[in-house]
Design a protein around this motif. Structure first.
Motif, PDB file in Angstrom:
ATOM      1  N   LEU A   1      43.219  20.404  24.073  1.00  0.00           N
ATOM      2  CA  LEU A   1      44.133  20.879  23.042  1.00  0.00           C
ATOM      3  C   LEU A   1      45.146  19.782  22.754  1.00  0.00           C
ATOM      4  O   LEU A   1      45.398  18.933  23.600  1.00  0.00           O
ATOM      5  CB  LEU A   1      44.852  22.139  23.517  1.00  0.00           C
TER       6      LEU A   1
ATOM      7  N   SER B   1      42.406  29.053  22.619  1.00  0.00           N
ATOM      8  CA  SER B   1      41.450  28.243  21.881  1.00  0.00           C
ATOM      9  C   SER B   1      40.014  28.477  22.360  1.00  0.00           C
ATOM     10  O   SER B   1      39.787  28.678  23.558  1.00  0.00           O
ATOM     11  CB  SER B   1      41.843  26.778  22.080  1.00  0.00           C
TER      12      SER B   1
ATOM     13  N   SER C   1      34.703  26.359  17.931  1.00  0.00           N
ATOM     14  CA  SER C   1      34.478  27.005  16.641  1.00  0.00           C
ATOM     15  C   SER C   1      33.033  26.822  16.212  1.00  0.00           C
ATOM     16  O   SER C   1      32.493  25.727  16.286  1.00  0.00           O
ATOM     17  CB  SER C   1      35.408  26.394  15.591  1.00  0.00           C
TER      18      SER C   1
ATOM     19  N   SER D   1      47.692  29.611  13.246  1.00  0.00           N
ATOM     20  CA  SER D   1      46.318  29.349  13.677  1.00  0.00           C
ATOM     21  C   SER D   1      45.790  28.106  12.982  1.00  0.00           C
ATOM     22  O   SER D   1      46.336  27.658  11.974  1.00  0.00           O
ATOM     23  CB  SER D   1      45.418  30.546  13.366  1.00  0.00           C
TER      24      SER D   1
ATOM     25  N   ARG E   1      37.365  23.387  17.190  1.00  0.00           N
ATOM     26  CA  ARG E   1      38.006  24.468  17.950  1.00  0.00           C
ATOM     27  C   ARG E   1      38.815  25.357  17.023  1.00  0.00           C
ATOM     28  O   ARG E   1      39.417  24.885  16.061  1.00  0.00           O
ATOM     29  CB  ARG E   1      38.916  23.909  19.035  1.00  0.00           C
TER      30      ARG E   1
ATOM     31  N   THR F   1      42.078  27.797  17.182  1.00  0.00           N
ATOM     32  CA  THR F   1      43.242  27.980  18.043  1.00  0.00           C
ATOM     33  C   THR F   1      44.246  28.909  17.387  1.00  0.00           C
ATOM     34  O   THR F   1      44.488  28.811  16.180  1.00  0.00           O
ATOM     35  CB  THR F   1      43.929  26.628  18.328  1.00  0.00           C
TER      36      THR F   1
END
Length: 135
Positions: free
Chosen positions: A5, A88, A91, A116, A122, A124
């Motif tokens: 992240l 997270s 995706s 978001s 990803r 998150t």
């Protein structure tokens, strides 16, 4: 492969990162961590419960979009009076619920600041709550 992240914006904060399988059976671990860290900041019992519910709701949103066998990462940024939680998952191209949905309104009411992003492979959701009800 799990991607990191983004680094937190504030330098003087504690950071706790938990990674669990993207399965609802593991959400109790994240709810417990949320409560413990919020208690450390002296949040009220109501604020702690609101944040636990918000983290649970954010995770549920993300689990619905996560590919099979994915991992869910929860990053807690603990500052002097603020707890920011970034949840997270990888995706698979699906979009997160919009800000006009009931689920999003629940998140905003419980956690205060909510945002978001779907980028870098990803999805998150960030939740930020300040101590003493100043969300």
């Amino acid at each position: 492969m799990t991607q990191a992240l983004p680094e937190p914006d504030v330098d003087d904060e504690d950071l706790v990162v938990l990674t669990v399988p993207a399965d609802g059976a593991y959400l109790s671990v994240l709810r417990t961590a949320t409560a413990g860290l919020a208690a450390r900041l002296h949040f009220t019992l109501d604020e702690i419960e609101d944040l636990r519910i918000a983290v649970d709701e954010a995770c549920a949103m993300l689990l619905a979009t996560a590919p099979a066998d994915a991992e869910l990462t929860c990053r807690f940024e603990v500052a002097e009076q603020t707890l920011t939680v970034a949840v997270s998952v990888p995706s698979n191209g699906q979009r997160l619920p919009g800000t006009e949905t009931f689920a999003w309104m629940v998140l905003a009411a419980l956690a205060g600041s909510v945002r978001s992003d779907v980028s870098g492979g990803r999805a998150t959701i960030w939740l930020t709550m300040k101590r003493d009800g100043s969300r």
